[in-house]
Enzyme design. Structure first.
Site, PDB file in Angstrom:
ATOM      1  N   GLY A 181       0.809  -1.216   0.000  1.00  0.00           N
ATOM      2  CA  GLY A 181       0.000   0.000   0.000  1.00  0.00           C
ATOM      3  C   GLY A 181       0.840   1.262   0.000  1.00  0.00           C
ATOM      4  O   GLY A 181       2.028   1.224  -0.299  1.00  0.00           O
ATOM      5  N   HIS A 199       2.300   4.510  -5.084  1.00  0.00           N
ATOM      6  CA  HIS A 199       2.936   5.579  -5.869  1.00  0.00           C
ATOM      7  C   HIS A 199       3.061   5.091  -7.306  1.00  0.00           C
ATOM      8  O   HIS A 199       2.631   3.961  -7.628  1.00  0.00           O
ATOM      9  CB  HIS A 199       4.293   5.952  -5.260  1.00  0.00           C
ATOM     10  CG  HIS A 199       5.193   4.777  -5.025  1.00  0.00           C
ATOM     11  ND1 HIS A 199       5.716   4.028  -6.056  1.00  0.00           N
ATOM     12  CD2 HIS A 199       5.646   4.199  -3.873  1.00  0.00           C
ATOM     13  CE1 HIS A 199       6.466   3.060  -5.557  1.00  0.00           C
ATOM     14  NE2 HIS A 199       6.431   3.135  -4.226  1.00  0.00           N
ATOM     15  N   GLY A 206       5.416   3.897  -8.985  1.00  0.00           N
ATOM     16  CA  GLY A 206       6.110   2.618  -9.181  1.00  0.00           C
ATOM     17  C   GLY A 206       5.127   1.456  -9.100  1.00  0.00           C
ATOM     18  O   GLY A 206       5.096   0.580  -9.976  1.00  0.00           O
ATOM     19  N   HIS A 207       4.293   1.461  -8.059  1.00  0.00           N
ATOM     20  CA  HIS A 207       3.263   0.419  -7.952  1.00  0.00           C
ATOM     21  C   HIS A 207       2.336   0.458  -9.170  1.00  0.00           C
ATOM     22  O   HIS A 207       1.950  -0.586  -9.714  1.00  0.00           O
ATOM     23  CB  HIS A 207       2.391   0.661  -6.710  1.00  0.00           C
ATOM     24  CG  HIS A 207       3.111   0.590  -5.396  1.00  0.00           C
ATOM     25  ND1 HIS A 207       3.229   1.675  -4.562  1.00  0.00           N
ATOM     26  CD2 HIS A 207       3.725  -0.437  -4.754  1.00  0.00           C
ATOM     27  CE1 HIS A 207       3.882   1.320  -3.463  1.00  0.00           C
ATOM     28  NE2 HIS A 207       4.207   0.048  -3.559  1.00  0.00           N
ATOM     29  N   GLN A 222      11.718  -4.116 -10.216  1.00  0.00           N
ATOM     30  CA  GLN A 222      13.184  -4.253 -10.162  1.00  0.00           C
ATOM     31  C   GLN A 222      13.770  -3.387  -9.049  1.00  0.00           C
ATOM     32  O   GLN A 222      14.896  -3.575  -8.608  1.00  0.00           O
ATOM     33  CB  GLN A 222      13.769  -3.856 -11.534  1.00  0.00           C
ATOM     34  CG  GLN A 222      15.281  -3.816 -11.638  1.00  0.00           C
ATOM     35  CD  GLN A 222      15.927  -5.193 -11.526  1.00  0.00           C
ATOM     36  OE1 GLN A 222      15.250  -6.214 -11.604  1.00  0.00           O
ATOM     37  NE2 GLN A 222      17.233  -5.220 -11.338  1.00  0.00           N
ATOM     38  N   GLN A 282      14.497  -9.102  -3.967  1.00  0.00           N
ATOM     39  CA  GLN A 282      13.171  -9.692  -3.784  1.00  0.00           C
ATOM     40  C   GLN A 282      12.701 -10.343  -5.089  1.00  0.00           C
ATOM     41  O   GLN A 282      12.175 -11.465  -5.080  1.00  0.00           O
ATOM     42  CB  GLN A 282      12.190  -8.602  -3.361  1.00  0.00           C
ATOM     43  CG  GLN A 282      10.728  -8.992  -3.467  1.00  0.00           C
ATOM     44  CD  GLN A 282       9.826  -7.917  -2.901  1.00  0.00           C
ATOM     45  OE1 GLN A 282       9.707  -7.762  -1.703  1.00  0.00           O
ATOM     46  NE2 GLN A 282       9.181  -7.151  -3.765  1.00  0.00           N
ATOM     47  N   VAL A 305      10.692   2.857 -11.397  1.00  0.00           N
ATOM     48  CA  VAL A 305      10.130   4.174 -11.709  1.00  0.00           C
ATOM     49  C   VAL A 305      10.771   5.186 -10.753  1.00  0.00           C
ATOM     50  O   VAL A 305      10.844   4.946  -9.541  1.00  0.00           O
ATOM     51  CB  VAL A 305       8.594   4.177 -11.559  1.00  0.00           C
ATOM     52  CG1 VAL A 305       8.027   5.566 -11.815  1.00  0.00           C
ATOM     53  CG2 VAL A 305       7.974   3.151 -12.503  1.00  0.00           C
ATOM     54  N   ARG A 311       8.631   4.564   1.463  1.00  0.00           N
ATOM     55  CA  ARG A 311       9.465   5.053   2.576  1.00  0.00           C
ATOM     56  C   ARG A 311      10.039   6.447   2.304  1.00  0.00           C
ATOM     57  O   ARG A 311      10.560   7.066   3.235  1.00  0.00           O
ATOM     58  CB  ARG A 311      10.592   4.059   2.874  1.00  0.00           C
ATOM     59  CG  ARG A 311      10.086   2.762   3.483  1.00  0.00           C
ATOM     60  CD  ARG A 311      11.204   1.888   4.011  1.00  0.00           C
ATOM     61  NE  ARG A 311      10.699   0.816   4.856  1.00  0.00           N
ATOM     62  CZ  ARG A 311      10.490  -0.444   4.472  1.00  0.00           C
ATOM     63  NH1 ARG A 311      10.752  -0.806   3.223  1.00  0.00           N
ATOM     64  NH2 ARG A 311      10.024  -1.338   5.316  1.00  0.00           N
TER      65      ARG A 311
END
Ligand code: AMP
Length: 282
Positions: A31, A34, A36-37, A148, A153, A176, A187
């Site tokens: 959650g 932004h 990137g998500h 990426q 991960q 992104v 963060r």
């Protein structure tokens, strides 16, 4: 778009949409969405008949001294963004249901989780793999989308899918960035204005390494020393690690031959930020 909080509701939704042909994409997130998500969502919506986004701040992947209690959250804002982007189902699971009393089973991966963030965050990948496998089992997607930005991960999840014959295709999409190059991250909200300005040094340092490689530098020691020095020239930065590793095995490289993942983690005040670049020899 539907927003659900329980496994039973996900199952009911799956049964309602799964009658026909088509594919299901899953975008797992914590959650505080932004761009990137949203790049992962855009790919899933373009490539699949249905897209599920999960929103879950997974306690099992946070160490005792980490930021679980302060992790940003904005369910309403996230749902608005998800709906506008074409997500069909938001699954915001609960800790009580996902980790009931007596919960005892975790996924552990060897080797790939030893270095980089695995060193500073010893239980992180165990918790992350466990929730990702649980989400795969609950949502049963055809394709799952990862960034990426979290390169270790992505490699670790890709290996789990292969090793455990999970039957989900793992799609990894580019980082992104903000206009000054800082990788987008939930963060980043922890950064003061001065720390936010200083954090741009991460990508600048990675780009300088890329230029040095284009100029002939190959030694991992030289490359990482240069990057560390550049980041440490910024007084608000405190380096956790700078390493050159194999892109798939996440094992240290002594020399760059072909491809290598140059990965960094550094603290700016309360925020621990990570970034990376794939270096290639010409
Ligand atoms: P998180 O909510 O931070 O757990 O991230 C959820 C997914 O979004 C992970 O697969 C991340 O790698 C991905 N992601 C986070 N930040 C970015 C970014 N700046 N660019 C691309 N993907 C990202």
């Amino acid at each position: 778009m539907q927003v659900v909080h329980s496994k039973a509701e996900v199952l009911a939704w799956l049964q309602s949409v799964r009658a026909g042909n088509g594919t299901l994409g899953l975008v797992p997130t914590m959650g505080a969405l932004h761009a990137g998500h949203m790049s992962l969502v855009a790919a899933s919506v373009a490539e699949n008949t249905h897209t599920v986004m999960s929103l879950f701040v997974n306690p099992a992947q946070f160490g005792p001294e980490e930021d679980l209690d302060n992790y940003p959250s904005d369910l309403e804002g996230d749902c608005r963004k998800a709906e506008a982007a074409g997500v069909d189902l938001v699954y915001a699971g609960t800790v009580d249901e996902l980790y009931p009393t007596g919960y005892a089973t975790y996924v552990i991966q060897e080797q790939l989780t030893d270095g980089l963030c695995g060193t500073d965050r010893p239980i992180h990948f165990r918790g992350m793999l466990t929730i990702v496998l649980k989400l795969f089992n609950i949502v049963r997607p055809d394709i799952a989308y990862f960034g990426q930005k979290d390169a270790q991960q992505a490699a670790v999840v890709t290996r789990m899918a292969r090793d455990l014959d999970i039957g989900v295709t793992i799609c990894v999409l580019p980082i992104v960035r903000e206009p000054d190059g800082l990788a987008m991250s939930s963060r980043n909200a922890y950064l003061s204005p001065a720390e936010r300005a200083a954090a741009a040094v991460l990508y600048q340092a990675l780009q300088e390494a890329e230029a040095a490689v284009a100029g002939g530098m190959r030694s991992a020691g030289e490359i990482t020393r240069r990057v560390r020095g550049r980041i440490e020239s910024e007084p608000l930065a405190e380096v956790d690690y700078v390493e050159l590793v194999d892109c798939d095995e996440i094992s240290p490289l002594a020399e760059l031959t072909g491809r290598g993942l140059l990965a960094v983690a550094a603290r700016f005040g309360k925020a621990r930020l990570i970034d990376n670049i794939v270096l290639r020899t010409p």
